[in-house]
Design a protein around this motif. Structure first.
Motif, PDB file in Angstrom:
ATOM      1  N   MET A  77       0.814  -1.194   0.000  1.00 24.77           N
ATOM      2  CA  MET A  77       0.000   0.000   0.000  1.00 24.77           C
ATOM      3  C   MET A  77       0.865   1.268   0.000  1.00 24.77           C
ATOM      4  O   MET A  77       0.424   2.291  -0.477  1.00 24.77           O
ATOM      5  N   GLU A  78       2.054   1.155   0.570  1.00 27.81           N
ATOM      6  CA  GLU A  78       2.918   2.327   0.635  1.00 27.81           C
ATOM      7  C   GLU A  78       3.265   2.838  -0.764  1.00 27.81           C
ATOM      8  O   GLU A  78       3.304   4.045  -1.005  1.00 27.81           O
ATOM      9  N   LYS A  79       3.488   1.915  -1.690  1.00 30.31           N
ATOM     10  CA  LYS A  79       3.787   2.310  -3.071  1.00 30.31           C
ATOM     11  C   LYS A  79       2.606   3.036  -3.688  1.00 30.31           C
ATOM     12  O   LYS A  79       2.777   4.007  -4.429  1.00 30.31           O
ATOM     13  N   ARG A  80       1.391   2.592  -3.388  1.00 32.25           N
ATOM     14  CA  ARG A  80       0.190   3.246  -3.921  1.00 32.25           C
ATOM     15  C   ARG A  80       0.052   4.655  -3.351  1.00 32.25           C
ATOM     16  O   ARG A  80      -0.307   5.583  -4.062  1.00 32.25           O
ATOM     17  N   ALA A  81       0.348   4.820  -2.084  1.00 32.74           N
ATOM     18  CA  ALA A  81       0.299   6.150  -1.470  1.00 32.74           C
ATOM     19  C   ALA A  81       1.336   7.071  -2.106  1.00 32.74           C
ATOM     20  O   ALA A  81       1.062   8.246  -2.361  1.00 32.74           O
ATOM     21  N   ASP A  82       2.515   6.541  -2.403  1.00 33.75           N
ATOM     22  CA  ASP A  82       3.548   7.326  -3.086  1.00 33.75           C
ATOM     23  C   ASP A  82       3.072   7.768  -4.467  1.00 33.75           C
ATOM     24  O   ASP A  82       3.323   8.898  -4.897  1.00 33.75           O
ATOM     25  N   GLU A  83       2.359   6.887  -5.169  1.00 34.18           N
ATOM     26  CA  GLU A  83       1.825   7.236  -6.482  1.00 34.18           C
ATOM     27  C   GLU A  83       0.808   8.366  -6.375  1.00 34.18           C
ATOM     28  O   GLU A  83       0.770   9.264  -7.222  1.00 34.18           O
ATOM     29  N   LEU A  84      -0.010   8.360  -5.329  1.00 31.56           N
ATOM     30  CA  LEU A  84      -0.977   9.437  -5.115  1.00 31.56           C
ATOM     31  C   LEU A  84      -0.277  10.773  -4.889  1.00 31.56           C
ATOM     32  O   LEU A  84      -0.698  11.814  -5.392  1.00 31.56           O
ATOM     33  N   TYR A 120      -2.538  13.547   3.193  1.00 31.07           N
ATOM     34  CA  TYR A 120      -2.688  12.658   4.349  1.00 31.07           C
ATOM     35  C   TYR A 120      -3.419  11.388   3.924  1.00 31.07           C
ATOM     36  O   TYR A 120      -4.460  11.470   3.269  1.00 31.07           O
ATOM     37  N   VAL A 121      -2.876  10.265   4.286  1.00 32.50           N
ATOM     38  CA  VAL A 121      -3.586   9.009   4.115  1.00 32.50           C
ATOM     39  C   VAL A 121      -4.384   8.817   5.402  1.00 32.50           C
ATOM     40  O   VAL A 121      -3.813   8.678   6.487  1.00 32.50           O
ATOM     41  N   LEU A 122      -5.715   8.843   5.281  1.00 35.96           N
ATOM     42  CA  LEU A 122      -6.574   8.788   6.459  1.00 35.96           C
ATOM     43  C   LEU A 122      -6.942   7.366   6.854  1.00 35.96           C
ATOM     44  O   LEU A 122      -7.176   7.090   8.027  1.00 35.96           O
ATOM     45  N   GLN A 123      -7.025   6.474   5.862  1.00 37.04           N
ATOM     46  CA  GLN A 123      -7.423   5.110   6.157  1.00 37.04           C
ATOM     47  C   GLN A 123      -6.868   4.177   5.107  1.00 37.04           C
ATOM     48  O   GLN A 123      -6.833   4.508   3.929  1.00 37.04           O
ATOM     49  N   VAL A 124      -6.436   3.013   5.543  1.00 33.20           N
ATOM     50  CA  VAL A 124      -5.985   1.955   4.638  1.00 33.20           C
ATOM     51  C   VAL A 124      -6.812   0.719   4.963  1.00 33.20           C
ATOM     52  O   VAL A 124      -6.898   0.306   6.129  1.00 33.20           O
ATOM     53  N   THR A 125      -7.464   0.163   3.938  1.00 33.71           N
ATOM     54  CA  THR A 125      -8.269  -1.035   4.111  1.00 33.71           C
ATOM     55  C   THR A 125      -7.730  -2.123   3.209  1.00 33.71           C
ATOM     56  O   THR A 125      -7.616  -1.914   2.005  1.00 33.71           O
ATOM     57  N   TYR A 126      -7.378  -3.247   3.775  1.00 34.25           N
ATOM     58  CA  TYR A 126      -6.891  -4.379   3.008  1.00 34.25           C
ATOM     59  C   TYR A 126      -8.039  -5.325   2.741  1.00 34.25           C
ATOM     60  O   TYR A 126      -8.847  -5.596   3.614  1.00 34.25           O
ATOM     61  N   LEU A 127      -8.135  -5.818   1.521  1.00 33.80           N
ATOM     62  CA  LEU A 127      -9.185  -6.785   1.166  1.00 33.80           C
ATOM     63  C   LEU A 127      -8.606  -8.159   0.977  1.00 33.80           C
ATOM     64  O   LEU A 127      -7.514  -8.389   0.687  1.00 33.80           O
ATOM     65  N   ARG A 174     -11.933  17.581  -1.413  1.00 30.71           N
ATOM     66  CA  ARG A 174     -12.467  16.720  -0.361  1.00 30.71           C
ATOM     67  C   ARG A 174     -11.653  15.431  -0.301  1.00 30.71           C
ATOM     68  O   ARG A 174     -10.930  15.109  -1.226  1.00 30.71           O
ATOM     69  N   SER A 175     -11.809  14.712   0.782  1.00 30.09           N
ATOM     70  CA  SER A 175     -11.117  13.420   0.867  1.00 30.09           C
ATOM     71  C   SER A 175     -11.673  12.494  -0.209  1.00 30.09           C
ATOM     72  O   SER A 175     -12.823  12.621  -0.620  1.00 30.09           O
ATOM     73  N   GLU A 176     -10.849  11.593  -0.666  1.00 27.13           N
ATOM     74  CA  GLU A 176     -11.237  10.692  -1.749  1.00 27.13           C
ATOM     75  C   GLU A 176     -10.931   9.252  -1.371  1.00 27.13           C
ATOM     76  O   GLU A 176      -9.982   8.977  -0.648  1.00 27.13           O
ATOM     77  N   HIS A 177     -11.764   8.359  -1.901  1.00 25.63           N
ATOM     78  CA  HIS A 177     -11.560   6.923  -1.749  1.00 25.63           C
ATOM     79  C   HIS A 177     -10.968   6.409  -3.052  1.00 25.63           C
ATOM     80  O   HIS A 177     -11.471   6.719  -4.126  1.00 25.63           O
ATOM     81  N   VAL A 178      -9.909   5.644  -2.959  1.00 25.18           N
ATOM     82  CA  VAL A 178      -9.267   5.079  -4.143  1.00 25.18           C
ATOM     83  C   VAL A 178      -9.125   3.578  -3.941  1.00 25.18           C
ATOM     84  O   VAL A 178      -8.530   3.136  -2.953  1.00 25.18           O
ATOM     85  N   ARG A 179      -9.685   2.817  -4.873  1.00 24.97           N
ATOM     86  CA  ARG A 179      -9.520   1.364  -4.826  1.00 24.97           C
ATOM     87  C   ARG A 179      -8.237   1.000  -5.561  1.00 24.97           C
ATOM     88  O   ARG A 179      -8.000   1.469  -6.669  1.00 24.97           O
ATOM     89  N   VAL A 180      -7.436   0.205  -4.915  1.00 23.42           N
ATOM     90  CA  VAL A 180      -6.176  -0.265  -5.498  1.00 23.42           C
ATOM     91  C   VAL A 180      -6.146  -1.780  -5.350  1.00 23.42           C
ATOM     92  O   VAL A 180      -6.873  -2.333  -4.531  1.00 23.42           O
TER      93      VAL A 180
END
Length: 58
Positions: free
Chosen positions: A1-8, A51-58, A28-34
Motif C-alpha cells: 500500500m505504501e507504493k500506492r500512497a507514493d503514487e498518489l 494525508y492518508v486517512l485510512q488503509v483497508t486491506y481486502l 475533499r477526501s477521496e476513496h481510491v480502490r487499489v
C-alpha cells in the motif's frame, strides 16, 4: 500500500505544481480502490501535503 500512497503523492504534485499559490477550496477526501484494498486520502494543496486517512486491506 505504501507504493500506492507514493503514487498518489506524485499525481498530486503533477496536478498542483505550486500548491502555495493555490487559491481554490481544498479538495475533499477521496476513496481510491487499489489492488489489494482501498485508501482514503486528503490533499491540502496550500500546505503542499497529503494525508492518508485510512488503509483497508481486502
Amino acid at each position: 500500500m505504501e507504493k500506492r500512497a507514493d503514487e498518489l503523492v506524485r499525481a498530486a504534485e503533477a496536478l498542483y505544481l505550486d500548491g502555495s499559490l493555490f487559491q481554490g477550496e481544498n479538495p475533499r477526501s477521496e476513496h481510491v480502490r487499489v489492488p489489494g484494498g482501498m485508501l482514503v486520502f486528503l490533499l491540502v494543496p496550500r500546505y503542499e501535503c497529503g494525508y492518508v486517512l485510512q488503509v483497508t486491506y481486502l
